[in-house]
Design a protein around this motif. Structure first.
Motif, PDB file in Angstrom:
ATOM      1  N   ASP A   1      -4.647  -1.395  -4.810  1.00 28.01           N
ATOM      2  CA  ASP A   1      -5.368  -1.041  -3.586  1.00 28.01           C
ATOM      3  C   ASP A   1      -6.773  -0.522  -3.895  1.00 28.01           C
ATOM      4  O   ASP A   1      -7.559  -0.282  -2.967  1.00 28.01           O
ATOM      5  CB  ASP A   1      -4.605   0.032  -2.804  1.00 28.01           C
ATOM      6  CG  ASP A   1      -3.280  -0.463  -2.261  1.00 28.01           C
ATOM      7  OD1 ASP A   1      -2.293   0.308  -2.336  1.00 28.01           O
ATOM      8  OD2 ASP A   1      -3.218  -1.600  -1.770  1.00 28.01           O
TER       9      ASP A   1
ATOM     10  N   LYS B   1      -1.115   1.870  -4.298  1.00 27.39           N
ATOM     11  CA  LYS B   1      -0.883   1.192  -5.567  1.00 27.39           C
ATOM     12  C   LYS B   1      -2.223   0.991  -6.272  1.00 27.39           C
ATOM     13  O   LYS B   1      -3.266   0.920  -5.605  1.00 27.39           O
ATOM     14  CB  LYS B   1      -0.238  -0.167  -5.327  1.00 27.39           C
ATOM     15  CG  LYS B   1       1.046  -0.130  -4.520  1.00 27.39           C
ATOM     16  CD  LYS B   1       1.526  -1.546  -4.232  1.00 27.39           C
ATOM     17  CE  LYS B   1       2.806  -1.531  -3.399  1.00 27.39           C
ATOM     18  NZ  LYS B   1       3.282  -2.913  -3.105  1.00 27.39           N
TER      19      LYS B   1
ATOM     20  N   ALA C   1      -1.100   6.825  -7.964  1.00 27.56           N
ATOM     21  CA  ALA C   1      -0.193   5.840  -7.371  1.00 27.56           C
ATOM     22  C   ALA C   1       0.938   6.565  -6.646  1.00 27.56           C
ATOM     23  O   ALA C   1       1.482   7.554  -7.143  1.00 27.56           O
ATOM     24  CB  ALA C   1       0.364   4.920  -8.440  1.00 27.56           C
TER      25      ALA C   1
ATOM     26  N   SER D   1      -2.912   4.784 -12.062  1.00 33.46           N
ATOM     27  CA  SER D   1      -1.493   4.506 -12.351  1.00 33.46           C
ATOM     28  C   SER D   1      -0.864   5.637 -13.154  1.00 33.46           C
ATOM     29  O   SER D   1      -1.535   6.536 -13.612  1.00 33.46           O
ATOM     30  CB  SER D   1      -1.368   3.195 -13.112  1.00 33.46           C
ATOM     31  OG  SER D   1      -2.146   3.244 -14.293  1.00 33.46           O
TER      32      SER D   1
ATOM     33  N   SER E   1       1.779   5.299   0.107  1.00 32.50           N
ATOM     34  CA  SER E   1       2.372   4.550  -1.013  1.00 32.50           C
ATOM     35  C   SER E   1       1.320   3.699  -1.708  1.00 32.50           C
ATOM     36  O   SER E   1       1.526   2.508  -1.969  1.00 32.50           O
ATOM     37  CB  SER E   1       3.522   3.672  -0.510  1.00 32.50           C
ATOM     38  OG  SER E   1       4.517   4.445   0.123  1.00 32.50           O
TER      39      SER E   1
ATOM     40  N   ARG F   1       2.791  -0.046   4.748  1.00 26.66           N
ATOM     41  CA  ARG F   1       2.233   1.074   3.973  1.00 26.66           C
ATOM     42  C   ARG F   1       0.997   1.672   4.649  1.00 26.66           C
ATOM     43  O   ARG F   1       0.764   2.878   4.553  1.00 26.66           O
ATOM     44  CB  ARG F   1       1.853   0.611   2.565  1.00 26.66           C
ATOM     45  CG  ARG F   1       3.000   0.075   1.752  1.00 26.66           C
ATOM     46  CD  ARG F   1       2.588  -0.194   0.306  1.00 26.66           C
ATOM     47  NE  ARG F   1       1.536  -1.201   0.197  1.00 26.66           N
ATOM     48  CZ  ARG F   1       0.358  -0.985  -0.381  1.00 26.66           C
ATOM     49  NH1 ARG F   1       0.073   0.206  -0.898  1.00 26.66           N
ATOM     50  NH2 ARG F   1      -0.526  -1.965  -0.456  1.00 26.66           N
TER      51      ARG F   1
END
Length: 113
Positions: free
Chosen positions: A87, A84, A14, A113, A82, A64
């Motif tokens: 995504d 996440k 992330a 994460s 960026s 992003r």
């Protein structure tokens, strides 16, 4: 033979970045786009770009992700910053030739994460 081949997917933490490429062959595409499909969900729009450079982004990636194309190389790109965990998905490129829509085979993007 018309063909779209994606590359550049992978595993990233992330906040990291990836750049996807979609090499097109066989013809010149008009509007091209990136879509994604997360496990158990419907395929959704990420971004599209016309051959004149008009761009549209999904709200979830605006600011992003950056879509671009090199018409000389007949290649579509998606710069993803960026990133996440949400995504995470298989990312597909597509393109129109006339009224016919063609899809690539997809490339997996996994954001930890």
């Amino acid at each position: 033979q018309v063909q779209l081949v994606e590359s550049g997917g992978g595993l990233v933490q992330a906040g990291g970045s990836l750049k996807l490429s979609c090499a097109a062959s066989g013809s010149i595409f008009r509007t091209m786009g990136w879509y994604r499909q997360a496990s158990g969900k419907q395929r959704e729009l990420v971004a599209t770009i016309t051959n004149s450079g008009y761009i549209n982004y999904a709200d979830s990636v605006q600011g992003r992700f950056t879509i671009s194309r090199d018409n000389a190389k007949n290649t579509l790109y998606l710069q993803m910053n960026s990133l996440k965990p949400e995504d995470t998905a298989v990312y597909y490129c597509n393109g129109f030739i006339g009224v016919n829509l063609y899809w690539g085979q997809g490339t997996q993007v996994t954001v930890s994460s």
